[in-house]
Design a protein around this motif. Structure first.
Motif, PDB file in Angstrom:
ATOM      1  N   GLN A   2       0.834  -1.190   0.000  1.00  0.00           N
ATOM      2  CA  GLN A   2       0.000   0.000   0.000  1.00  0.00           C
ATOM      3  C   GLN A   2       0.877   1.252   0.000  1.00  0.00           C
ATOM      4  O   GLN A   2       1.886   1.312   0.714  1.00  0.00           O
ATOM      5  N   PRO A   3       0.494   2.274  -0.776  1.00  0.00           N
ATOM      6  CA  PRO A   3       1.256   3.529  -0.734  1.00  0.00           C
ATOM      7  C   PRO A   3       1.017   4.265   0.574  1.00  0.00           C
ATOM      8  O   PRO A   3       0.026   4.026   1.278  1.00  0.00           O
ATOM      9  N   ILE A   4       1.917   5.179   0.905  1.00  0.00           N
ATOM     10  CA  ILE A   4       1.799   5.978   2.124  1.00  0.00           C
ATOM     11  C   ILE A   4       0.736   7.045   1.909  1.00  0.00           C
ATOM     12  O   ILE A   4       0.830   7.854   0.977  1.00  0.00           O
ATOM     13  N   THR A   5      -0.269   7.050   2.789  1.00  0.00           N
ATOM     14  CA  THR A   5      -1.359   8.024   2.682  1.00  0.00           C
ATOM     15  C   THR A   5      -1.559   8.806   3.977  1.00  0.00           C
ATOM     16  O   THR A   5      -2.415   9.689   4.026  1.00  0.00           O
ATOM     17  N   ASP A   6      -0.781   8.487   4.997  1.00  0.00           N
ATOM     18  CA  ASP A   6      -0.952   9.103   6.313  1.00  0.00           C
ATOM     19  C   ASP A   6       0.253   9.997   6.633  1.00  0.00           C
ATOM     20  O   ASP A   6       1.408   9.578   6.480  1.00  0.00           O
ATOM     21  N   THR A   7       0.002  11.213   7.095  1.00  0.00           N
ATOM     22  CA  THR A   7       1.080  12.171   7.356  1.00  0.00           C
ATOM     23  C   THR A   7       2.017  11.680   8.447  1.00  0.00           C
ATOM     24  O   THR A   7       3.245  11.825   8.335  1.00  0.00           O
ATOM     25  N   ASN A   8       1.480  11.088   9.508  1.00  0.00           N
ATOM     26  CA  ASN A   8       2.340  10.604  10.603  1.00  0.00           C
ATOM     27  C   ASN A   8       3.276   9.501  10.121  1.00  0.00           C
ATOM     28  O   ASN A   8       4.447   9.441  10.521  1.00  0.00           O
ATOM     29  N   GLU A   9       2.771   8.639   9.272  1.00  0.00           N
ATOM     30  CA  GLU A   9       3.615   7.573   8.715  1.00  0.00           C
ATOM     31  C   GLU A   9       4.711   8.174   7.841  1.00  0.00           C
ATOM     32  O   GLU A   9       5.866   7.722   7.860  1.00  0.00           O
ATOM     33  N   LEU A  10       4.360   9.198   7.093  1.00  0.00           N
ATOM     34  CA  LEU A  10       5.349   9.864   6.255  1.00  0.00           C
ATOM     35  C   LEU A  10       6.409  10.552   7.110  1.00  0.00           C
ATOM     36  O   LEU A  10       7.606  10.492   6.795  1.00  0.00           O
ATOM     37  N   ILE A  11       5.995  11.190   8.173  1.00  0.00           N
ATOM     38  CA  ILE A  11       6.950  11.842   9.090  1.00  0.00           C
ATOM     39  C   ILE A  11       7.941  10.820   9.631  1.00  0.00           C
ATOM     40  O   ILE A  11       9.162  11.065   9.682  1.00  0.00           O
ATOM     41  N   SER A  12       7.437   9.657  10.028  1.00  0.00           N
ATOM     42  CA  SER A  12       8.298   8.610  10.560  1.00  0.00           C
ATOM     43  C   SER A  12       9.317   8.143   9.524  1.00  0.00           C
ATOM     44  O   SER A  12      10.503   7.960   9.831  1.00  0.00           O
ATOM     45  N   LEU A  13       8.868   7.955   8.296  1.00  0.00           N
ATOM     46  CA  LEU A  13       9.777   7.532   7.234  1.00  0.00           C
ATOM     47  C   LEU A  13      10.820   8.609   6.938  1.00  0.00           C
ATOM     48  O   LEU A  13      12.001   8.305   6.741  1.00  0.00           O
ATOM     49  N   CYS A  14      10.408   9.857   6.927  1.00  0.00           N
ATOM     50  CA  CYS A  14      11.339  10.942   6.630  1.00  0.00           C
ATOM     51  C   CYS A  14      12.418  11.048   7.704  1.00  0.00           C
ATOM     52  O   CYS A  14      13.577  11.363   7.408  1.00  0.00           O
ATOM     53  N   LYS A  15      12.061  10.778   8.947  1.00  0.00           N
ATOM     54  CA  LYS A  15      13.061  10.772  10.030  1.00  0.00           C
ATOM     55  C   LYS A  15      14.090   9.669   9.786  1.00  0.00           C
ATOM     56  O   LYS A  15      15.282   9.846  10.048  1.00  0.00           O
ATOM     57  N   ARG A  16      13.621   8.538   9.282  1.00  0.00           N
ATOM     58  CA  ARG A  16      14.540   7.441   8.966  1.00  0.00           C
ATOM     59  C   ARG A  16      15.441   7.830   7.801  1.00  0.00           C
ATOM     60  O   ARG A  16      16.658   7.623   7.829  1.00  0.00           O
ATOM     61  N   TRP A  17      14.838   8.420   6.776  1.00  0.00           N
ATOM     62  CA  TRP A  17      15.604   8.783   5.580  1.00  0.00           C
ATOM     63  C   TRP A  17      16.621   9.890   5.869  1.00  0.00           C
ATOM     64  O   TRP A  17      17.619  10.005   5.168  1.00  0.00           O
ATOM     65  N   GLU A  18      16.359  10.696   6.885  1.00  0.00           N
ATOM     66  CA  GLU A  18      17.311  11.745   7.260  1.00  0.00           C
ATOM     67  C   GLU A  18      18.668  11.181   7.679  1.00  0.00           C
ATOM     68  O   GLU A  18      19.686  11.867   7.621  1.00  0.00           O
ATOM     69  N   GLN A  19      18.663   9.935   8.115  1.00  0.00           N
ATOM     70  CA  GLN A  19      19.892   9.295   8.588  1.00  0.00           C
ATOM     71  C   GLN A  19      20.625   8.559   7.465  1.00  0.00           C
ATOM     72  O   GLN A  19      21.738   8.063   7.664  1.00  0.00           O
ATOM     73  N   ALA A  20      20.018   8.512   6.294  1.00  0.00           N
ATOM     74  CA  ALA A  20      20.612   7.753   5.184  1.00  0.00           C
ATOM     75  C   ALA A  20      21.722   8.548   4.504  1.00  0.00           C
ATOM     76  O   ALA A  20      21.689   9.780   4.448  1.00  0.00           O
ATOM     77  N   GLU A  21      22.706   7.817   3.991  1.00  0.00           N
ATOM     78  CA  GLU A  21      23.761   8.460   3.206  1.00  0.00           C
ATOM     79  C   GLU A  21      23.192   9.023   1.919  1.00  0.00           C
ATOM     80  O   GLU A  21      23.579  10.097   1.459  1.00  0.00           O
ATOM     81  N   PHE A  22      22.254   8.284   1.324  1.00  0.00           N
ATOM     82  CA  PHE A  22      21.562   8.743   0.129  1.00  0.00           C
ATOM     83  C   PHE A  22      20.208   8.066   0.063  1.00  0.00           C
ATOM     84  O   PHE A  22      19.985   7.016   0.680  1.00  0.00           O
ATOM     85  N   ILE A  23      19.292   8.676  -0.682  1.00  0.00           N
ATOM     86  CA  ILE A  23      18.009   8.049  -0.993  1.00  0.00           C
ATOM     87  C   ILE A  23      17.825   8.111  -2.510  1.00  0.00           C
ATOM     88  O   ILE A  23      18.364   8.996  -3.178  1.00  0.00           O
ATOM     89  N   THR A  24      17.101   7.160  -3.049  1.00  0.00           N
ATOM     90  CA  THR A  24      16.770   7.199  -4.470  1.00  0.00           C
ATOM     91  C   THR A  24      15.325   7.682  -4.611  1.00  0.00           C
ATOM     92  O   THR A  24      14.462   7.343  -3.798  1.00  0.00           O
ATOM     93  N   VAL A  25      15.074   8.474  -5.651  1.00  0.00           N
ATOM     94  CA  VAL A  25      13.778   9.157  -5.780  1.00  0.00           C
ATOM     95  C   VAL A  25      13.295   9.080  -7.226  1.00  0.00           C
ATOM     96  O   VAL A  25      14.082   9.197  -8.171  1.00  0.00           O
ATOM     97  N   ASP A  26      11.993   8.916  -7.388  1.00  0.00           N
ATOM     98  CA  ASP A  26      11.378   8.989  -8.721  1.00  0.00           C
ATOM     99  C   ASP A  26       9.940   9.460  -8.538  1.00  0.00           C
ATOM    100  O   ASP A  26       9.402   9.459  -7.418  1.00  0.00           O
ATOM    101  N   THR A  27       9.303   9.860  -9.629  1.00  0.00           N
ATOM    102  CA  THR A  27       7.910  10.308  -9.572  1.00  0.00           C
ATOM    103  C   THR A  27       7.127   9.709 -10.732  1.00  0.00           C
ATOM    104  O   THR A  27       7.688   9.326 -11.759  1.00  0.00           O
TER     105      THR A  27
END
Length: 399
Positions: A2-27
């Motif tokens: 399921q795609p992310i549809t909840d803001t709190n879940e997105l906040i949690s993921l973004c906190k995790r990604w902040e610690q990453a050396e890099f992230i890959t992104v597409d749209t």
């Protein structure tokens, strides 16, 4: 899945990604019926997994993700990122940073011109992409598992591709080459057209000042209409319609409605009235302020030297394992061959000069030659004239 549809879940993921050396992104986005790209999905991956974020979900706040894209401590890796960058610029009024484009890096690493993502997946990740969802309608909900699998594949394999290309760039000392190209993509002027500059994108065949003044106002009118109504430009008015109106400006509403491409009754609409106002503004531009186009002087036929330079470029690019287009374009080569003394060409500077420019100068000065050998083309240094004469006279002597 399921795609992310909840803001709190997105906040949690973004906190995790902040610690990453890099992230890959597409749209995934649509643009067939709108002026602005309609963002339908954002895919992000780190070493712990890949996720799809649904920007169309009711109540979802994308700000945590946009803050992450602005975080300079986290590298954002994309492939052929120009359209993605435009989308994020419209959302952020800024550009993500720092950014690494794997298409640019692949060109520097010898994978050819404008290499596609699928090619890199095959050659580097040793995998095959499922392309069945490529042309689906990304705005319809719910998204199918096939669509989500396809979308996530665009960031999953990108991790392997980035690591391979990054390592190769470090090993060859070519990181600065990619940085130079990324600086071009970070120019915000690429992602926004000021209405008053819209006329410069049109292909006109005349340089009559009053025509250009009218066209300037009409193109600005169309751009504002397209932006305000979020419609493609040609849905507001086609280029040919603007040309016709600028060439034969109507004096009143009745004359406007008679023009081909203008719908019946258009002149009485709010858009029609604003077009007539744009025409009046164009007619009132003082002669001294009318725009003009500097016509390039007719260039003589492409010199044969241009063909030799293109062959040399291909050889040198293959030897250096870099895409030829990164070094010099055909237009640059032809201009250089026509004016060999110019230094206003990228190939005369920096790493391009070392790879190609220096030998190109030698070729044009007669100090370098191309020869056929064993079914291939070789580059050979030529002797100075006096050496040639001495050698020729020696060969002609009898023992």
């Amino acid at each position: 899945m399921q795609p992310i549809t909840d803001t709190n879940e997105l906040i949690s993921l973004c906190k995790r990604w902040e610690q990453a050396e890099f992230i890959t992104v597409d749209t995934e986005f649509l643009r067939d019926n709108t002026y602005y790209p309609k963002l339908c999905l954002v895919q992000v991956a780190d070493d712990d997994g890949a996720h799809a974020i649904d920007p169309l979900a009711e109540g979802l706040d994308l700000q945590p993700l946009l803050d992450l894209f602005a975080n300079e401590k986290v590298l954002k890796v994309l492939h052929a990122c120009r359209q993605d960058m435009e989308i994020f610029y419209l959302l952020m009024n800024d550009l993500p940073k720092p950014v690494f484009d794997t298409q640019v890096a692949a060109m520097v690493c010898g994978f050819g011109d404008s290499v596609g993502y699928e090619t890199l997946v095959t050659k580097i990740a040793k995998a095959q992409l499922d392309k069945s969802a490529r042309y689906t309608d990304w705005s319809k909900r719910p998204l199918s598992d096939t669509q989500l699998n396809y979308a996530l594949g665009d960031v999953t394999y990108l991790r392997t591709i980035y690591r391979r290309l990054s390592a190769e760039l470090q090993a060859t000392g070519r990181e600065a080459w990619v940085d130079e190209e990324m600086a071009v993509l970070r120019d915000t002027n690429l992602y926004w057209i000021a209405p008053e500059d819209a006329w410069q994108r049109l292909k006109v065949r005349t340089n009559k000042p009053r025509f250009l003044g009218l066209l300037q106002e009409l193109a600005a009118w169309r751009e504002r209409q397209a932006q305000e109504r979020d419609l493609p430009r040609n849905r507001v008015a086609k280029d040919e319609t603007l040309f016709e109106i600028a060439a034969h400006p109507p004096r009143d509403e009745t004359a406007l409605d008679r023009i081909r491409g203008i719908p019946k009754g258009f002149s009485r609409s709010r858009a029609g009235k604003s077009m007539l106002e744009a025409l009046e503004a164009g007619m009132n531009i003082p002669d001294k302020d009318l725009p003009h186009i500097e016509r390039a002087k007719p260039r003589p036929a492409t010199p044969p030297m241009a063909d030799l330079l293109k062959v040399l470029l291909k050889i040198k690019s293959q030897q250096a394992k870099v895409a030829a287009r990164m070094v010099a374009s055909s237009q640059e080569i032809e201009a250089w061959a026509a004016e060999p003394e110019t230094t206003d060409i990228k190939a005369m500077h920096g790493w391009r000069y070392k790879i190609f420019g220096a030998d190109a100068v030698k070729l044009m000065e007669g100090d370098l030659g191309l020869t056929a050998r064993n079914g291939d083309i070789d580059v050979v240094e030529l002797l100075a004239d006096d050496e040639d004469l001495d050698e020729g006279s020696h060969d002609g002597q009898e023992d």
